[in-house]
Scaffold this active site. Structure first.
Site, mmCIF file in Angstrom:
data_model
loop_
_atom_site.group_PDB
_atom_site.id
_atom_site.type_symbol
_atom_site.label_atom_id
_atom_site.label_comp_id
_atom_site.label_asym_id
_atom_site.label_seq_id
_atom_site.Cartn_x
_atom_site.Cartn_y
_atom_site.Cartn_z
ATOM 1 N N TYR A 357 -17.927 65.173 57.324
ATOM 2 C CA TYR A 357 -18.170 64.374 58.532
ATOM 3 C C TYR A 357 -18.730 65.289 59.617
ATOM 4 C CZ TYR A 357 -16.935 60.569 61.890
ATOM 5 O OH TYR A 357 -16.951 59.556 62.826
ATOM 6 N N CYS A 358 -19.888 64.920 60.167
ATOM 7 C CA CYS A 358 -20.488 65.629 61.297
ATOM 8 C C CYS A 358 -20.691 67.104 60.957
ATOM 9 C CB CYS A 358 -19.624 65.422 62.541
ATOM 10 S SG CYS A 358 -20.373 66.018 64.086
ATOM 11 N N VAL A 359 -20.152 68.022 61.767
ATOM 12 C CA VAL A 359 -20.364 69.451 61.550
ATOM 13 C C VAL A 359 -19.814 69.900 60.208
ATOM 14 C CG1 VAL A 359 -18.254 70.044 62.803
ATOM 15 C CG2 VAL A 359 -19.999 71.755 62.529
ATOM 16 N N GLY A 361 -19.981 68.114 57.592
ATOM 17 C CA GLY A 361 -21.013 67.698 56.650
ATOM 18 C C GLY A 361 -22.146 68.702 56.599
ATOM 19 N N PHE A 386 -21.036 61.745 56.361
ATOM 20 C CA PHE A 386 -20.879 60.836 57.490
ATOM 21 C C PHE A 386 -21.587 61.457 58.696
ATOM 22 C CE2 PHE A 386 -16.410 59.187 56.010
ATOM 23 C CZ PHE A 386 -17.012 58.539 54.948
#
Length: 624
Positions: A357-359, A361, A386
């Site tokens: 998710y985000c960073v 990811g 994500f």
């Protein structure tokens, strides 16, 4: 000489900004016809009451000022008004607003606007015309009281006209590089948002009416909120006492089954007799707490995944302190591999599904590239992203915070080797200033409203500290220099990174209204990975676009089964589906490997003979 009261302090900055922006062209308006005000003289007892309210406010402020004089280091440098006034002065010097010809144009347009607005109230040369809708609409001024009196109608309509024209001037400046133009556009928007008349008590009719109704009690309560926030160095969005981890938030049952100095690994208890053989490891961003994916039973992606028969593991990152001053990106990649290997060994499986998710990811992409380069890619069966970026060319407004001056500021704010999470919270709030700053300034400080018990806002304010070295490298190497997508430009743990090697089956989710990881930026992962990839565009933004359970029946998502070459192509050929994209994801996940096993043994964490660390949600998520 004493400091001014806090409301003077609070609005002095925006007032000066408004004066700098609008003052030169507003002066001629003094000759315009003004509606008459006939305030009723105060009775002696009323005058005494208001004097007592003023004295109470001043006393509260002086008490706070005395506290700060004893420990001046307690104040966050980020809140230093001189920093923001210097920013405003630099902005003003770049803008053509001071040009006499432009002031004349603004004055003439303003005069026509005033005639139109006043005509709706039977004043001036257009008084005989039909009453019309006001020229500009904005939800900050949706309350009828902004239109009930000519003075407030003039105030907010003039502001909207000036803000619109000044923001448009950014495109007229000649010879400005595009990146600097976008940075100036962002600064202009931030300044015009701060200068809104809704943010000034004496210009906001809703605040004035509330003040009269409560006889100033709203100001006293607002003062309490303001001082509490100043003491904690962070704007409050919700009632901090309404939630307790493990009791009414982050409550999905599970155990911490492994921990290091950087993370804890949570395994959630199964609720089905059979589970997919391949377990799932979720890597949340360490910029925030993991429980965004486990807010409450109705919103929990974790609980929903468990109910679908998935063995779910969650990494809970430790909030940085001085002991983590030497932590860099390599440590987070190694931690992802360590978590993957621990799950494989614990459940005796060859590979795992992963979510980043985000960073986290972005980091997962580097982890996959590293594993491919080492010939160890089979440890990961699939990867889901994500709202994660790997190519930062189109990374949006956060690119305005990565020039040399900004990076030097971040370094100066991290003297102990970590960046206080409140700075990041303030930065993210600034990306949506009207919604996440000024809306709460009005409701919390001016109207004195009670804080809502809102789990998402509670999570948003539950900040984590960041290792300073990692943060500097991340902003410089990825956001500013975009080196992750350059073949072998970065090394992680001694291994060169090439995203073009990644062939892992991949599911990519982007948010259509995401202001942190814009969909156009997230899309670019499709240009670098070589394996099978499914892209899903979800309605809403960085959080609500992800946390959208099927039972809520909210939003929508888009799928394009064709071969799109760009996000625009994807959207043009996409089919809209109502509701949550989660069912599409679980169907995709099952297609990667449908084999199931009994939910026994170590599939039930803490069962007989299984040594665990502690109950979920664990200690690390509670560390501030």
């Amino acid at each position: 000489m004493t400091d001014p009261d806090p409301f003077t302090n609070l609005y002095a900055g925006p007032a000066k900004l408004a004066q700098a922006m609008f003052g030169p062209m507003m002066r001629p308006m003094a000759g315009m016809p003004q509606p008459a005000f006939s305030p009723t003289p105060l009775k002696p007892e009323d005058a005494q009451h208001w004097a007592e309210v003023g004295a109470k406010l001043q006393g509260m402020w002086l008490e706070y000022a005395a506290e700060q004089s004893q420990s001046p280091q307690a104040a966050l440098p980020y809140l230093d008004p001189s920093r923001w006034m210097a920013l405003a002065e630099n902005w003003y010097n770049q803008m053509p607003v001071a040009d006499p010809a432009r002031q004349k144009e603004l004055w003439e347009e303003g005069f026509r606007l005033w005639e139109t607005v006043l005509g709706n109230f039977g004043i001036g040369p257009k008084a005989e015309g039909e009453k019309q809708e006001l020229p500009r609409q904005d939800r900050r001024f949706a309350d009828d009281r902004w239109r009930a009196h000519p003075a407030f109608a003039l105030i907010h309509q003039t502001y909207l006209m000036l803000a619109e024209r000044i923001e448009g001037m950014v495109d007229e400046i000649q010879g400005l590089p595009e990146d600097k133009r976008e940075q100036l556009r962002f600064t202009t928007r931030a300044i015009t948002e701060a200068a809104s008349p809704a943010n000034f008590p004496m210009l906001n009719p809703v605040v004035l009416e509330r003040t009269m109704e409560t006889r100033g009690d709203n100001l006293v309560k607002g003062m309490e909120h303001l001082l509490a926030d100043l003491r904690r160095g962070q704007l409050s969005h919700t009632d901090a006492g309404a939630f307790k981890l493990g009791e009414n938030i982050a409550v999905t049952p599970g155990k911490v089954v492994f921990e290091t100095d950087l993370f804890q690994l949570i395994q959630y208890s199964p609720t089905t007799d059979k589970v997919l053989e391949v377990p799932l490891v979720i890597f949340p961003p360490w910029i925030n707490r993991f429980y965004i994916l486990d807010l409450n039973p109705k919103k929990s992606f974790v609980r929903w995944g468990v109910e679908q028969g998935v063995t779910v593991f969650m990494v809970s990152w430790k909030s940085a302190d001085a002991s983590m001053k030497d932590i860099i990106w390599d440590d987070y990649v190694r931690s992802q591999i360590e978590a993957i290997d621990h799950v494989r060994e614990r459940l005796d499986v060859p590979h795992v599904h992963t979510i980043g998710y985000c960073v986290a990811g972005t980091t997962l992409a580097a982890t996959l590239a590293l594993l491919h380069r080492r010939g160890e890619q089979d440890r990961v069966k699939s990867a889901t992203f994500f709202t994660a970026q790997v190519d930062f060319e189109k990374a949006g407004d956060l690119l305005h915070f990565v020039d040399d001056g900004q990076l030097a500021t971040v370094q100066a704010l991290s003297p102990d080797g970590y960046l206080d999470g409140r700075y990041m919270a303030a930065t993210f709030n600034l990306l949506r200033g009207t919604d996440l700053i000024w809306n709460y300034v009005v409701s919390n400080y001016m109207l004195g409203e009670d804080y809502p018990a809102f789990d998402l806002l509670h999570w948003n304010g539950d900040v984590t500290n960041l290792p300073a070295k990692w943060h500097q490298d991340y902003l410089r190497d990825l956001y500013r220099d975009n080196r992750l997508v350059a073949k072998d430009a970065l090394e992680v743990d001694g291994t060169a990174i090439d995203l073009g090697l990644v062939e892992t089956p991949t599911y990519v989710q982007a948010g259509r209204e995401d202001h942190i990881a814009p969909a156009e930026s997230v899309w670019k992962i499709t240009e670098h990975f070589k394996g099978p990839l499914r892209f899903v565009l979800a309605g809403s933004g960085h959080i609500a676009g992800v946390v959208n359970p099927p039972d809520a029946g909210k939003y929508q998502y888009w799928i394009n089964e064709g071969a799109a070459r760009s996000l625009e192509d994807f959207q043009n050929g996409a089919t809209e589906h109502k509701g949550s994209w989660w069912p599409d994801w679980i169907e995709w996940l099952r297609k990667q490997d449908e084999k199931t096993v009994a939910a026994t043994g170590k599939r039930k964490p803490g069962s007989k003979g299984d040594r665990v660390v502690e109950d979920a949600p664990g200690r690390y998520v509670m560390t501030r």
